[in-house]
Design an enzyme around this catalytic site. Structure first.
Site, PDB file in Angstrom:
ATOM      1  N   ARG A  69      -0.499  22.307  33.888  1.00 22.78           N
ATOM      2  CA  ARG A  69      -0.098  21.701  32.618  1.00 22.78           C
ATOM      3  C   ARG A  69      -1.261  20.955  31.965  1.00 22.78           C
ATOM      4  O   ARG A  69      -1.413  20.932  30.739  1.00 22.78           O
ATOM      5  CB  ARG A  69       1.063  20.743  32.877  1.00 22.78           C
ATOM      6  N   HIS A  73      -2.507  21.308  28.044  1.00 26.95           N
ATOM      7  CA  HIS A  73      -2.624  20.188  27.114  1.00 26.95           C
ATOM      8  C   HIS A  73      -4.064  20.017  26.648  1.00 26.95           C
ATOM      9  O   HIS A  73      -4.314  19.688  25.490  1.00 26.95           O
ATOM     10  CB  HIS A  73      -2.104  18.902  27.753  1.00 26.95           C
ATOM     11  N   ASN A 101       2.342  12.867  26.916  1.00 28.05           N
ATOM     12  CA  ASN A 101       1.641  13.034  28.204  1.00 28.05           C
ATOM     13  C   ASN A 101       2.619  13.048  29.367  1.00 28.05           C
ATOM     14  O   ASN A 101       2.228  13.294  30.498  1.00 28.05           O
ATOM     15  CB  ASN A 101       0.636  11.907  28.420  1.00 28.05           C
ATOM     16  N   HIS A 198       6.254  27.448  33.498  1.00 31.51           N
ATOM     17  CA  HIS A 198       7.346  26.576  33.940  1.00 31.51           C
ATOM     18  C   HIS A 198       8.024  27.102  35.209  1.00 31.51           C
ATOM     19  O   HIS A 198       9.055  26.590  35.609  1.00 31.51           O
ATOM     20  CB  HIS A 198       8.354  26.377  32.804  1.00 31.51           C
ATOM     21  N   ASP A 248      12.967  25.697  37.993  1.00 33.83           N
ATOM     22  CA  ASP A 248      13.695  26.779  38.667  1.00 33.83           C
ATOM     23  C   ASP A 248      13.892  26.401  40.137  1.00 33.83           C
ATOM     24  O   ASP A 248      13.521  25.304  40.554  1.00 33.83           O
ATOM     25  CB  ASP A 248      13.002  28.148  38.487  1.00 33.83           C
ATOM     26  N   THR A 250      12.473  27.341  42.761  1.00 31.18           N
ATOM     27  CA  THR A 250      11.269  27.329  43.592  1.00 31.18           C
ATOM     28  C   THR A 250      10.142  26.603  42.853  1.00 31.18           C
ATOM     29  O   THR A 250       9.224  27.233  42.334  1.00 31.18           O
ATOM     30  CB  THR A 250      10.825  28.771  43.920  1.00 31.18           C
ATOM     31  N   ASP A 255       6.334  32.286  40.702  1.00 29.33           N
ATOM     32  CA  ASP A 255       7.045  33.569  40.783  1.00 29.33           C
ATOM     33  C   ASP A 255       7.784  33.801  39.462  1.00 29.33           C
ATOM     34  O   ASP A 255       7.540  33.083  38.491  1.00 29.33           O
ATOM     35  CB  ASP A 255       8.018  33.544  41.976  1.00 29.33           C
TER      36      ASP A 255
HETATM   37  C1  HEM Z   1       5.977  26.877  25.072  1.00 29.25           C
HETATM   38  C2  HEM Z   1       5.799  25.620  24.756  1.00 29.25           C
HETATM   39  C3  HEM Z   1       5.853  24.527  25.777  1.00 29.25           C
HETATM   40  C4  HEM Z   1       6.604  23.422  25.701  1.00 29.25           C
HETATM   41  C5  HEM Z   1       7.514  23.004  24.562  1.00 29.25           C
HETATM   42  C6  HEM Z   1       6.387  22.687  26.920  1.00 29.25           C
HETATM   43  C7  HEM Z   1       6.967  21.469  27.218  1.00 29.25           C
HETATM   44  C8  HEM Z   1       6.973  20.900  28.463  1.00 29.25           C
HETATM   45  C9  HEM Z   1       7.720  19.729  28.823  1.00 29.25           C
HETATM   46  C10 HEM Z   1       8.551  18.889  27.873  1.00 29.25           C
HETATM   47  C11 HEM Z   1       7.543  19.513  30.148  1.00 29.25           C
HETATM   48  C12 HEM Z   1       8.160  18.428  30.996  1.00 29.25           C
HETATM   49  C13 HEM Z   1       7.451  17.124  30.804  1.00 29.25           C
HETATM   50  C14 HEM Z   1       8.258  16.044  31.463  1.00 29.25           C
HETATM   51  O1  HEM Z   1       9.417  15.881  31.080  1.00 29.25           O
HETATM   52  O2  HEM Z   1       7.757  15.409  32.390  1.00 29.25           O
HETATM   53  C15 HEM Z   1       6.665  20.539  30.629  1.00 29.25           C
HETATM   54  C16 HEM Z   1       6.242  20.653  31.931  1.00 29.25           C
HETATM   55  C17 HEM Z   1       5.323  21.596  32.342  1.00 29.25           C
HETATM   56  N1  HEM Z   1       4.632  22.471  31.535  1.00 29.25           N
HETATM   57 FE1  HEM Z   1       5.114  22.955  29.658  1.00 29.25          FE
HETATM   58  N2  HEM Z   1       5.514  23.371  27.714  1.00 29.25           N
HETATM   59  C18 HEM Z   1       5.151  24.502  27.053  1.00 29.25           C
HETATM   60  C19 HEM Z   1       4.237  25.432  27.473  1.00 29.25           C
HETATM   61  C20 HEM Z   1       3.510  25.316  28.634  1.00 29.25           C
HETATM   62  C21 HEM Z   1       2.347  26.106  28.969  1.00 29.25           C
HETATM   63  C22 HEM Z   1       1.719  27.132  28.051  1.00 29.25           C
HETATM   64  C23 HEM Z   1       1.959  25.712  30.195  1.00 29.25           C
HETATM   65  C24 HEM Z   1       0.776  26.181  31.013  1.00 29.25           C
HETATM   66  C25 HEM Z   1       0.173  27.333  30.842  1.00 29.25           C
HETATM   67  C26 HEM Z   1       2.884  24.706  30.649  1.00 29.25           C
HETATM   68  C27 HEM Z   1       2.892  24.136  31.895  1.00 29.25           C
HETATM   69  C28 HEM Z   1       3.809  23.197  32.318  1.00 29.25           C
HETATM   70  C29 HEM Z   1       3.974  22.801  33.708  1.00 29.25           C
HETATM   71  C30 HEM Z   1       3.288  23.433  34.907  1.00 29.25           C
HETATM   72  C31 HEM Z   1       4.928  21.778  33.717  1.00 29.25           C
HETATM   73  C32 HEM Z   1       5.419  20.995  34.942  1.00 29.25           C
HETATM   74  C33 HEM Z   1       4.545  19.784  35.120  1.00 29.25           C
HETATM   75  C34 HEM Z   1       4.839  18.977  36.391  1.00 29.25           C
HETATM   76  O3  HEM Z   1       5.768  19.275  37.127  1.00 29.25           O
HETATM   77  O4  HEM Z   1       4.071  18.016  36.641  1.00 29.25           O
HETATM   78  N3  HEM Z   1       3.793  24.476  29.665  1.00 29.25           N
HETATM   79  N4  HEM Z   1       6.324  21.373  29.582  1.00 29.25           N
HETATM   80  C1  LIG Z   2       1.124   8.217  29.318  1.00 35.30           C
HETATM   81  O1  LIG Z   2       1.305   7.455  28.150  1.00 35.30           O
HETATM   82  C2  LIG Z   2       1.879   6.179  28.373  1.00 35.30           C
HETATM   83  C3  LIG Z   2       2.096   5.529  27.008  1.00 35.30           C
HETATM   84  O2  LIG Z   2       2.924   6.325  26.224  1.00 35.30           O
HETATM   85  C4  LIG Z   2       0.953   5.367  29.261  1.00 35.30           C
HETATM   86  O3  LIG Z   2       1.531   4.085  29.531  1.00 35.30           O
HETATM   87  C5  LIG Z   2       0.713   6.105  30.577  1.00 35.30           C
HETATM   88  O4  LIG Z   2      -0.218   5.414  31.363  1.00 35.30           O
HETATM   89  C6  LIG Z   2       0.224   7.517  30.311  1.00 35.30           C
HETATM   90  N1  LIG Z   2       0.195   8.257  31.563  1.00 35.30           N
HETATM   91  C7  LIG Z   2      -0.924   8.772  32.067  1.00 35.30           C
HETATM   92  C8  LIG Z   2      -0.765   9.509  33.348  1.00 35.30           C
HETATM   93  O5  LIG Z   2      -1.998   8.688  31.529  1.00 35.30           O
END
Ligand code: HEM
Ligand SMILES: *[C@@H]1O[C@H](CO)[C@@H](O)[C@H](O)[C@H]1NC(C)=O
Ligand SMILES: *[C@@H]1O[C@H](CO)[C@@H](O)[C@H](O)[C@H]1NC(C)=O
Ligand SMILES: *[C@@H]1O[C@H](CO)[C@@H](O)[C@H](O)[C@H]1NC(C)=O
Length: 327
Positions: A69, A73, A101, A198, A248, A250, A255
């Site tokens: 992720r 970003h 973030n 995801h 999901d 897993t 996968d």
């Molecule tokens: C299609 C548009 C996308 C949206 C709207 C989106 C949005 C999000 C959101 C909201 C989360 C959860 C954040 C949280 O609640 O903590 C997330 C997690 C994640 N995203 Fe996306 N994402 C998108 C595309 C992508 C892409 C392109 C990648 C990487 C190539 C990616 C990789 C991930 C991963 C691996 C997580 C899990 C992070 C963790 O468990 O620490 N996402 N994403």
């Molecule tokens: C994410 O942003 C918040 C403020 O919105 C900040 O307090 C936090 O430290 C940030 N997290 C990381 C991992 O940088």
């Protein structure tokens, strides 16, 4: 006449030769990047990153998702230039501190790799390349495809909280996703394949609670959500906004279970489930759910494309000494 024809032919032969060389030499990239960029200057760069990532993931497998992720970003804001790693200062609030973030983690792994690289070959390997390599290694570590990526990205000198507005929101529908990704040169297929990231990790309640209560005047919950899965999500949210829901079954394995979840109406975010709701993307979801190899192939191609977004070359960037600070 014949001399002129000769020159024209010579030119076209030269052009052809360059094209052939470009397609045969896997190291060739028009943007100053290449597969063997560190061959002379830091031959073990790839290995140092890989070993650092593997070691970190062995003690905390959930960090694979974090590294993947982080790369997304980074690339979506200001290009793949490690702008995501910059710490805020008293004069500048960096990308990192945006509410978007949410749960970005894994910065210590990048610092660790950078420190080792600085010992071996000081001032050579950019933080942007480390982030890109770490994401690649995390995917492979989780059981996903392995692919080579070109190196030579430079680190950027800008990281501002306001730029994070350019990230797609979890409430986006498929047309909004296709538009935002399309602006950066991604196809509809790329959008569906990249969303497959995801397959790793979790979302917090705050990212999906929009689907759960008073959805609209006619529905309590998002009708695209399986009623049983809606209960699961509500239960997660009963522990608060930061409670985690795996995407999901897993969460640490790369996968195609994510796509199968979408078929069951058990996608976590609006932006996940919408890929199955819309006919244009549904056929691609069905394909990936049926054929994991096809997902892997499209995913690695889309990741390669993502890893080249607005890369900085030459003096447009630098190689940071410390990934958290502009030199
Ligand atoms: C299609 C548009 C996308 C949206 C709207 C989106 C949005 C999000 C959101 C909201 C989360 C959860 C954040 C949280 O609640 O903590 C997330 C997690 C994640 N995203 Fe996306 N994402 C998108 C595309 C992508 C892409 C392109 C990648 C990487 C190539 C990616 C990789 C991930 C991963 C691996 C997580 C899990 C992070 C963790 O468990 O620490 N996402 N994403
Ligand atoms: C994410 O942003 C918040 C403020 O919105 C900040 O307090 C936090 O430290 C940030 N997290 C990381 C991992 O940088
Ligand atoms: C997606 O959302 C936009 C803006 O809210 C809306 O105009 C559009 O009709 C929606 N598209 C679909 C396919 O629901
Ligand atoms: C509520 O949402 C459903 C599904 O998105 C939609 O079909 C319906 O038209 C919406 N109703 C109102 C009043 O917006």
């Amino acid at each position: 006449m014949s001399v002129r024809m000769g020159i024209v032919n010579l030119v076209s032969v030269l052009v052809l030769m360059i094209e052939v060389m470009a397609s045969y030499d896997p190291g060739f990239q028009a943007n100053g990047l290449s597969m063997n960029y560190y061959l002379m200057s830091c031959p073990f760069a790839d290995n140092i990153v890989k070993d650092t990532v593997n070691e970190a993931l062995q003690s905390d497998p959930s960090l694979a998702a974090a590294l993947l992720r982080m790369h997304f970003h980074d690339c979506f804001i200001e290009g793949c230039d490690a702008s995501i790693l910059i710490d805020s200062t008293k004069d500048n609030t960096a990308e990192k501190d945006s509410p978007a973030n949410l749960s970005l983690r894994g910065y210590e792994i990048i610092d660790d790799a950078k420190q080792q690289l600085e010992t071996q070959c000081p001032g050579v390997v950019s933080c942007a390349d480390i982030v890109a390599l770490a994401a690649r290694d995390a995917v492979f570590w989780g059981g996903g495809p392995y692919y080579d990526i070109p190196k030579g990205r430079k680190d950027g000198r800008r990281s501002k909280i306001e730029d994070t507005i350019n990230l797609p929101a979890p409430t986006f529908n498929s047309s909004e996703l296709i538009r935002t990704f399309g602006q950066r040169g991604f196809s509809v297929q790329d959008v569906v394949a990249l969303s497959g990231a995801h397959t790793l990790g979790v979302a917090r309640c705050s990212s999906f609670k929009n689907r759960l209560r008073n959805f609209n005047s006619t529905h309590d919950v998002d009708p695209e959500l399986d009623p049983n899965f809606a209960k699961t999500l509500s239960k997660t949210c009963s522990a608060g906004d930061t409670a985690e829901q795996p995407f999901d079954a897993t969460r640490n394995t790369f996968d195609n279970a994510y796509y199968n979840a979408l078929l069951q109406k058990a996608g976590v975010l609006t932006s996940d489930q919408t890929l199955y709701t819309t006919p244009k993307t549904r056929s691609i979801v069905n394909g990936y759910a049926m054929n994991q190899a096809m997902f892997f192939l499209d995913f690695q191609q889309a990741m390669l494309k993502m890893s080249l977004l607005d890369v900085k070359e030459g003096s447009k960037g630098e190689v940071r000494d410390n990934c958290r600070k502009i030199n």
